[in-house]
Design an enzyme around this catalytic site. Structure first.
Site, short mmCIF file in Angstrom:
data_model
loop_
_atom_site.label_atom_id
_atom_site.label_comp_id
_atom_site.label_asym_id
_atom_site.label_seq_id
_atom_site.Cartn_x
_atom_site.Cartn_y
_atom_site.Cartn_z
N SER A 1 0.85 -1.18 0.00
CA SER A 1 0.00 0.00 0.00
C SER A 1 0.89 1.24 0.00
CB SER A 1 -0.91 0.00 1.23
OG SER A 1 -0.12 -0.02 2.40
N LEU A 2 0.27 2.41 -0.10
CA LEU A 2 1.02 3.66 -0.13
C LEU A 2 0.84 4.43 1.16
CD1 LEU A 2 0.16 4.93 -3.74
CD2 LEU A 2 2.21 3.70 -3.00
N LYS B 1 -6.02 8.48 -7.89
CA LYS B 1 -6.08 7.34 -6.96
C LYS B 1 -7.49 6.77 -7.02
CE LYS B 1 -5.33 5.91 -2.19
NZ LYS B 1 -6.65 5.23 -2.12
N ARG C 1 -5.41 -8.07 -3.91
CA ARG C 1 -4.21 -7.75 -3.15
C ARG C 1 -4.13 -8.56 -1.86
NH1 ARG C 1 -2.85 -1.82 -0.80
NH2 ARG C 1 -4.36 -2.49 0.76
N CYS D 1 -36.02 14.00 29.86
CA CYS D 1 -36.63 13.74 31.17
C CYS D 1 -36.89 15.00 31.98
CB CYS D 1 -35.76 12.78 31.97
SG CYS D 1 -34.20 13.51 32.56
N CYS E 1 -33.66 9.20 33.77
CA CYS E 1 -33.78 9.60 32.36
C CYS E 1 -33.97 8.38 31.45
CB CYS E 1 -32.53 10.37 31.94
SG CYS E 1 -32.60 10.97 30.24
#
Length: 681
Positions: A84-85, A117, A138, A414, A435
């Site tokens: 990968s880059l 890309k 890949r 609430c 609540c």
């Protein structure tokens, strides 16, 4: 100072999270977090490992490319890794990349190959004597999935190379994408068939390419763009630049991005980035950035690789897509921990492939910082192409009827008081026991093992109790009977009886456990024990104000205010009364540490830290004397420390005190300080 153990735990957590997300992204093609969030995790890991290189482990995601492939398809090992880059997100990072290249090559300017890309799936194609024989994903960069049959269905992939073709084995690398028009056509067909639509072209391409039945892939319109080569024999065409490789691939009838070009230096890179960002939406396919590569292959060879990526290339990512729309209203969402979050209600707008009607505003400070008003025209960004966010206001378009946002001082769910503690960005509902928005969290915490400890009351059962409105507060747990529980899913008579017994047994508890079970923010087990030890009585604790609470050791202003706010909320007090009336009880502690009621204290509110061995007193004796005179003793030195009392063989606390300029006392000086008031009584 953060300990190395803490750093190591943080590194382990980051590695585990990234590994999980790699599996979702690379293997399942179903990412669960935005790219921007993943990038942030990865960059945090990289930065920590750079700061602590001795903590880098061989299995760190920074030391590899991706995640292992599934076993569904046959496995294919790449002869040369499909790395990968590295990513750049700013012009400064691109400039730094160019500087590193120039310094490493000892030249003034670098010739770069630049290209879009693609937002698709990286693919390797293997040709033997001009015939396509293998194709793979890949995968983890070293081993991919053999999807040859599926790749053969893609019209833009030549099954045979043009004469004269390279002899022996020749590897072509590129990206499989789904064009925007094909994506729209596919989703339309999915809707007609009553099937699930795809979120974006990348997901559609991934789902189509990884079908076990290649006939399904053949019905989907996929496109392959070539962007490089991998392994090949020495007697094959000789290239001197990357641009020559692309030109050769075009002669072999591979699709090559027309936007591929060459530029000189950092200025050329940035100009290309701006150009591509401007035309991004008009392209027939999705891109999420541009790629820069040193064009000269000999220079690439000299620069080499790191474990994860080539040094001679980098991906410059685009910011998330942004559009403008009208902010119609700001509503408040209450989270399960009581956090009040302002949410923008927007005029519907299409951003990054989806229609957005809501966007997070994070908190009150963000609203004020961005000067957001109701009625404004705002710029909305899908952060990481997933989470919509209001990033700015177009002030020039502000209407005369625009209204300022005011954070509510009561919970909209609430009605309990909503407060914001010092040094916190979030406003929270104080009705934690009452609540509805916090109901599940409150009940689970109340019943947890370290709190009231109701054995057998798990998350799924609590969900049922809440969904059927059988339980609204923790007090309702003590009103449940066997018949009611037996009617719930997976609750037979025996299970119901066991749970009722566990609930009954939980009535006999301790005051520290009860305080902890209330779920007061910032009150953990240790703080609950301190509160119980120094008050000995729940009623007394409930009536203490923040100033009085701070007289208890290790209770600072933020914690004190949180406790006071909790008990000042009538809803919480009502639930506590209900719990007590249900029979919860505990024995009073035999010893209660009473804060002094004297008004002429020697060191009221002063904070002390003890270190080393004192000549005539133990640490507990010294602590008691300090507390009797209104002071408190803590375990660590900070800028808030008033004095450090040092005996023989003091530790790092002494050095820290000197560093911060905090007064250091010996035992005689401490006693003298404490006598100043007592002698005048």
């Amino acid at each position: 100072m953060i300990s190395e153990n803490t750093i190591e735990e943080r590194l382990q957590a980051l590695r585990a999270a990234i590994a999980l997300h790699d599996f979702h992204y690379y293997v399942q093609d179903a990412p669960v977090i935005p790219d921007a969030e993943y990038d942030a995790l990865f960059r945090t890991l990289q930065q920590l490992e750079q700061q602590y290189p001795h903590l880098v482990t061989p299995d760190s995601p920074t030391q590899r490319v991706g995640a292992p492939p599934l076993k569904v398809f046959a496995q294919l090992t790449h002869q040369t890794p499909m790395l990968s880059l590295a990513n750049a997100f700013s012009e400064e990072e691109v400039t730094a990349f160019d500087r590193r290249i120039r310094e490493a090559l000892n030249i003034d300017r670098v010739d770069y190959a630049v290209e879009p890309k693609f937002d698709g799936l990286a693919i390797s194609l293997i040709y033997a004597n001009g015939i396509l024989t293998k194709g793979a994903t890949r995968g983890d960069g070293y081993t991919g999935e053999d999807i040859t049959l599926n790749l053969r269905t893609i019209p833009s992939i030549p099954l045979r190379l043009q004469v004269p073709f390279p002899t022996g084995q020749f590897e072509v690398r590129g990206e499989v994408v789904m064009l925007k028009t094909d994506f729209e056509r596919l989703n339309e067909q999915q809707r007609k068939n009553g099937e699930k639509t795809f979120v974006n072209p990348r997901n559609a391409a991934a789902g189509s390419l990884r079908q076990l039945d290649s006939r399904i892939t053949a019905m989907r319109r996929l496109t392959f763009f070539a962007y490089g080569i991998g392994a090949y024999h020495e007697d094959q065409p000789i290239f001197s630049t990357h641009s020559e490789i692309l030109a050769y691939l075009a002669t072999q009838q591979f699709l090559v991005a027309r936007q591929s070009s060459t530029v000189m230096g950092a200025n050329g890179l940035l100009a290309y980035y701006r150009e591509m960002n401007a035309v991004r939406l008009s392209l027939p396919y999705e891109i999420d950035g541009v790629v820069y590569k040193v064009n000269d292959l000999a220079q690439q060879e000299k620069l080499g690789y790191v474990s994860r990526a080539p040094r001679f290339a980098i991906a410059h990512k685009f910011p998330a897509q942004e559009v403008s729309t009208e902010l119609l209203a700001i509503e408040i969402q209450v989270g399960r921990t009581g956090a009040l979050t302002p949410v923008a209600r927007l005029a519907p707008v299409f951003v990054g492939g989806v229609t957005v009607t809501n966007a997070t505003l994070h908190n009150e400070d963000e609203v004020q910082r961005k000067q957001i008003m109701i009625g404004d025209t705002v710029i909305v960004r899908r952060a990481g192409d997933v989470i919509p966010e209001v990033v700015a206001v177009i002030v020039e378009r502000r209407p005369t009827h625009a209204q300022a946002f005011v954070m509510p001082d009561h919970c909209p769910v609430c009605g309990s008081k909503a407060v914001r503690l010092p040094d916190e960005a979030v406003t929270r509902c104080t009705g934690g026991l009452y609540c509805p928005a916090q109901r599940k969290q409150a009940i689970l915490h109340f019943a947890s093992r370290r709190a009231i400890d109701i054995d057998g009351l798990g998350e799924k059962l609590v969900d049922q109790l809440i969904d059927r409105e059988l339980v609204h507060t923790p007090a309702d747990l003590y009103r449940l009977d066997i018949d009611t529980l037996a009617g719930l899913e997976r609750m037979a008579g025996k299970s119901a009886r066991n749970l009722v017994t566990a609930i009954e047994d939980s009535k006999k508890t301790t005051l520290p456990r009860f305080i902890y079970a209330l779920g007061i923010r910032h009150v953990g087990e240790a703080t609950a024990k301190a509160l119980a030890s120094h008050t000995g009585d729940l009623d007394r604790l409930m009536d203490m104000n923040a100033e009085q609470l701070q007289q208890i050791p290790d209770i600072g202003p933020i914690v004190a205010q949180s406790i006071a706010d909790f008990f000042s909320e009538a809803h919480n007090r009502e639930v506590i009364e209900q719990l007590l009336s249900c029979g919860l009880q505990w024995e009073k502690p035999s010893h209660i540490a009473q804060p002094s009621s004297r008004t002429n204290l020697a060191v009221p509110g002063k904070t002390f830290v003890l270190t080393g061995t004192l000549p005539t007193m133990t640490r507990d004796q010294a602590k008691n004397r300090i507390e009797q005179q209104g002071g408190k003793v803590t375990g660590s030195v900070s800028s808030a420390t008033s004095y450090v009392v040092a005996g023989s063989d003091p530790g790092s606390k002494y050095a820290r005190a000197i560093e911060l300029g905090i007064p250091v006392l010996d035992e005689d000086q401490l006693l003298s300080l404490l006598r100043d008031t007592s002698s005048s009584e």
